[in-house]
Design an enzyme around this catalytic site. Sequence first.
Site, mmCIF file in Angstrom:
data_model
loop_
_atom_site.group_PDB
_atom_site.id
_atom_site.type_symbol
_atom_site.label_atom_id
_atom_site.label_comp_id
_atom_site.label_asym_id
_atom_site.label_seq_id
_atom_site.Cartn_x
_atom_site.Cartn_y
_atom_site.Cartn_z
ATOM 1 N N LYS A 1 10.865 -41.194 -24.162
ATOM 2 C CA LYS A 1 11.358 -42.259 -25.076
ATOM 3 C C LYS A 1 10.180 -43.120 -25.753
ATOM 4 O O LYS A 1 9.158 -42.907 -25.124
ATOM 5 C CB LYS A 1 12.473 -43.475 -24.413
ATOM 6 C CG LYS A 1 11.752 -43.813 -23.150
ATOM 7 C CD LYS A 1 12.763 -44.564 -22.256
ATOM 8 C CE LYS A 1 13.620 -43.697 -21.736
ATOM 9 N NZ LYS A 1 15.051 -43.816 -21.922
ATOM 10 N N ARG A 2 10.187 -43.910 -26.817
ATOM 11 C CA ARG A 2 9.348 -44.537 -27.079
ATOM 12 C C ARG A 2 8.618 -45.568 -25.976
ATOM 13 O O ARG A 2 9.444 -46.008 -25.130
ATOM 14 C CB ARG A 2 9.668 -45.781 -28.214
ATOM 15 C CG ARG A 2 9.909 -45.085 -29.429
ATOM 16 C CD ARG A 2 8.568 -44.466 -30.290
ATOM 17 N NE ARG A 2 7.716 -45.373 -30.624
ATOM 18 C CZ ARG A 2 7.581 -45.936 -31.935
ATOM 19 N NH1 ARG A 2 8.228 -44.843 -32.869
ATOM 20 N NH2 ARG A 2 6.654 -46.693 -32.505
ATOM 21 N N HIS B 1 21.636 -52.190 -33.460
ATOM 22 C CA HIS B 1 21.176 -51.158 -32.471
ATOM 23 C C HIS B 1 20.179 -52.054 -31.545
ATOM 24 O O HIS B 1 19.460 -51.204 -30.944
ATOM 25 C CB HIS B 1 20.548 -50.349 -33.338
ATOM 26 C CG HIS B 1 21.036 -49.248 -34.110
ATOM 27 N ND1 HIS B 1 21.695 -48.055 -33.774
ATOM 28 C CD2 HIS B 1 21.556 -49.489 -35.302
ATOM 29 C CE1 HIS B 1 22.378 -47.447 -34.631
ATOM 30 N NE2 HIS B 1 22.411 -48.294 -35.763
ATOM 31 N N THR C 1 20.238 -42.564 -26.286
ATOM 32 C CA THR C 1 20.711 -41.272 -26.477
ATOM 33 C C THR C 1 20.275 -40.186 -25.800
ATOM 34 O O THR C 1 20.863 -39.191 -25.588
ATOM 35 C CB THR C 1 20.711 -41.249 -28.057
ATOM 36 O OG1 THR C 1 19.772 -41.387 -28.593
ATOM 37 C CG2 THR C 1 22.012 -42.180 -28.793
ATOM 38 N N LYS D 1 11.617 -50.692 -21.598
ATOM 39 C CA LYS D 1 12.138 -49.658 -20.973
ATOM 40 C C LYS D 1 11.382 -48.947 -19.851
ATOM 41 O O LYS D 1 11.969 -48.412 -18.952
ATOM 42 C CB LYS D 1 11.826 -48.506 -22.100
ATOM 43 C CG LYS D 1 12.483 -48.546 -23.359
ATOM 44 C CD LYS D 1 12.174 -47.252 -24.521
ATOM 45 C CE LYS D 1 12.705 -47.448 -25.849
ATOM 46 N NZ LYS D 1 13.998 -47.073 -26.044
HETATM 47 C C1 26V Z 1 13.562 -52.016 -36.012
HETATM 48 C C2 26V Z 1 12.535 -52.189 -36.881
HETATM 49 C C3 26V Z 1 11.987 -53.533 -36.989
HETATM 50 C C4 26V Z 1 11.104 -53.624 -38.005
HETATM 51 C C5 26V Z 1 10.162 -52.680 -37.890
HETATM 52 C C6 26V Z 1 10.650 -51.072 -38.124
HETATM 53 C C7 26V Z 1 11.822 -50.994 -37.411
HETATM 54 C C8 26V Z 1 12.411 -49.684 -37.091
HETATM 55 C C9 26V Z 1 13.386 -49.466 -36.500
HETATM 56 C C10 26V Z 1 14.071 -50.618 -35.942
HETATM 57 C C11 26V Z 1 15.391 -50.428 -35.018
HETATM 58 C C12 26V Z 1 15.072 -50.710 -33.449
HETATM 59 C C13 26V Z 1 16.301 -50.447 -32.892
HETATM 60 C C14 26V Z 1 16.511 -49.171 -32.429
HETATM 61 O O1 26V Z 1 15.722 -48.261 -32.629
HETATM 62 N N1 26V Z 1 17.628 -49.107 -31.479
HETATM 63 C C15 26V Z 1 17.731 -48.177 -30.773
HETATM 64 O O2 26V Z 1 18.892 -47.378 -31.246
HETATM 65 C C16 26V Z 1 19.500 -46.328 -30.617
HETATM 66 C C17 26V Z 1 20.585 -45.583 -31.396
HETATM 67 O O3 26V Z 1 21.625 -46.699 -31.532
HETATM 68 C C18 26V Z 1 19.981 -46.754 -29.140
HETATM 69 O O4 26V Z 1 20.221 -45.658 -28.497
HETATM 70 C C19 26V Z 1 18.746 -47.377 -28.564
HETATM 71 O O5 26V Z 1 19.082 -47.898 -27.266
HETATM 72 C C20 26V Z 1 18.222 -48.433 -29.273
HETATM 73 O O6 26V Z 1 17.028 -49.064 -28.643
#
Ligand code: 26V
Length: 828
Positions: free
Chosen positions: A560-561, A369, A670, A566
């Site tokens: 968004k975050r 992701h 999304t 972004k």
């Molecule tokens: C990464 C991490 C890294 C360690 C700390 C906790 C944590 C929690 C979540 C994440 C995931 C980051 C990746 C993410 O959220 N990606 C998003 O995924 C969406 C669904 O596919 C996508 O639409 C977004 O563009 C993308 O940023």
Amino acid sequence: MALVTADTTPPIATREHTVDGFTREFLRELNFGQGVDLTRASVNDKYLAMARTVRHYLMTRWIETLRRQAELQAKSVAYLSAEFLLGRQLDNALLASDLQDIVREGLANLGIDLDELREAEVEPGLGNGGLGRLAACFIDSLATMNVPSIGYGIRYEYGIFQQTFVDGRQVEKPDDWLRLGSPWEFPHPEAAVTVGFGGHVEQYQADDGVVRRRWVPGWSVLGVPYNYMVPGYAKGRVNTLRLWSARATHAFDLQIFNSGDYAEAVRAQTFAENISKVLYPEDSTPQGKELRLQQQYFFVACSIKDFVDQVLPEGYDLHRLPERIVFQLNDTHPVIAVPELMRVLVDEKGWEWDEAWAVTKQCFAYTCHTLLPEALEVWPVELLGRLLPRHLEIIYRINDEFLAELRETYPNDELRVRRMSIIAEYPVRAVRMAYLATVAATKVNGVAELHSQLLRDKVLDDFAGYWPDKFTNVTNGVTPRRFVKLSNPGLSDLVTEAIGDGWVTDLDQLSGLEPLADDAEFRRRFREVKQANKRRITDVLAARDGIEVHPDTMFDVMVKRLHEYKRQTLKLLHIVSLYEKVTTGKIRLEDVTPRTFAFGAKAAPGYVLAKQIIHLINAVGSTINSDPALEGRLTVAFPANYNVTLAETLIPAADLSEQISLAGKEASGTGNMKFMLNGALTIGTDDGANVEIRRLVGDENFFLFGLTEPQVAELVDRGYHPSAYYETNEDLRHALDLIASGAFSGGDRAVFEPVVSNLLNEDRFLALADFQAYVDAQARVDEAYADTEDWTRRAVLNVARGGFFSSDRSMRDYIDGIWHTHPVPPGS
Ligand code: 26V
């Protein structure tokens, strides 16, 4: 007469689907469940009683689904995800059980307003943003499409923090979402499983004379499953989401109790329960925290054990596991499941390594992701070896065999072999979880076309060269049930009147609206809906946040975050520049399109720059909102604590959707899809799913701007100097100077100096390089918006051409290309 005999199916209680039937059930729950009578019941009592009543109505379908599954033993999908950002449950449950009208009427007869009870629900915020919300959309689609599936995750006691603003600065509060009770969950303490941690690995001679290795954990915890219904729309299945909660094991307690140290025993309890205590609020930069690895292993170990011991029938031949399950890895967070399954097969079941690997390799698929290198999880060997010594051994062996295989294919390319190693050597020896996932998975997918392409070409290029067929794309989607049908009832009714209600489960049918874009009467009604949605959010912002906005302005929304990539700062620079030009008389106020700039964004608590940007947005907002010279034509609205619930009223009110990440950085997005489906036009870069949105809606209905990914790569290669843009672009200079001057910080130049100097000296995500293009695109937006009829026509076309972005379509793509599973309706 016995009710249950050997050859009859046990009966399931049913509920009367009438106003009277509901009212009776509700009062029974209130009296016997909550222990209060109607006159004395609090809003929370009534909410809890109603929620429990509504779930009764889904129970038959849930039991039937489980029964059917036990009978047919069809292949299932286990969606392993550290996050499920569900949003409120009540409305979705009412929709799925077709009780909306009955409940409203039944409650009204008792003098209760359904809407008041709806507001009492605290949303389970068990996710950070896109990734967690995607998981929630996917399980909704799977249930609606009758696909046997189970979601596995963590029941965090505290979800994503509650954001508050104090003097414009973000202050986090714990999200105590369970405080008032949680009527949607079904705890099963009797089905708890034990998970080990730490300890050591020992060699021993097994009964068959073979020397084997086994893990002797140093401590263990219990995982208690909490089941949630995942009701499909209309008559669909009711699938299960199983979230795990950590408890101390009795053995753990006993040992210490026997030593007579009561206080120590209680500490042990707390220690165990910490594992599922809180959701980590970082969503891009992994901190390598030990507790986070504990969370990851905890929930996947529970889930694998649950599937093997509970879901599969007793004595099932695990050699045939791939016929029954595919574990979908939602990012790298659950990847420790790979060595865990190997450990179960080799150590616990006594299989040969090769045999176990052959099966394991067929059981996993991996979704990536992200594209940011710093977001790829890497666990130091020191930590992994301490917490999960046997898993580290297994990972080493997987890697050794993988590297040996590579050396055969690339005998003269040791550099390449080392690049592909699952074990990184610098800066410390560590396990690259994305590589481990890629090696083990049948398929690896990105979440939008461009993202999947960049995964193949850049992030995992060596792997794509080695296994070209492993890599694929599944573009994300969103559930039309929650994000259109429920959140935008006005639009839903209008659409249903025009093309029937088939679109709710077959979103491509929205294309039937195309011709209506040219129908003046339809457009008038479409505008009426948008206007009503704007009034609705206006009321919500006033009541929820004390923010005043004007429903007859253009709603320009960026939610968004908060993250540098972004580029919330790019939008802020546009706002500040506009403000600067109006206040200095460079443009006349009457030439400015009245706009409401809405922001929603949480920053990771440790992300200092992101928090400063939040402070700056609030500061610019309070200056602009209180400047009488603007006569209310420009307003900045930044409600605190943006969450799923707020999204559901904000997105349907939007005219303009801001999707302005630096090209090549947003995997998909999304929110962009939700806006499109609710009739907003997009201003955006060529990034993530924007690319597909633009292709579908047509260039003429999308405001494209900015560098493309190859142009970004080239510029960065040449050497990017943000200050050059400052020097040569007068408008940009004035905007940055205005911020630097202290105009938004009571004259204090120091407050926002870090933000300004970061942009001038570093600007990692090229906001300054894209500034002029963005401002030009906004001018095209103004021009287009001035032609109300034509703007509405384009908005209708956005809805009509958005059907592709249903998460039902995403699920179809996963099923056809990755999972190869089949639908099983509950009563079929
Ligand atoms: C990464 C991490 C890294 C360690 C700390 C906790 C944590 C929690 C979540 C994440 C995931 C980051 C990746 C993410 O959220 N990606 C998003 O995924 C969406 C669904 O596919 C996508 O639409 C977004 O563009 C993308 O940023």
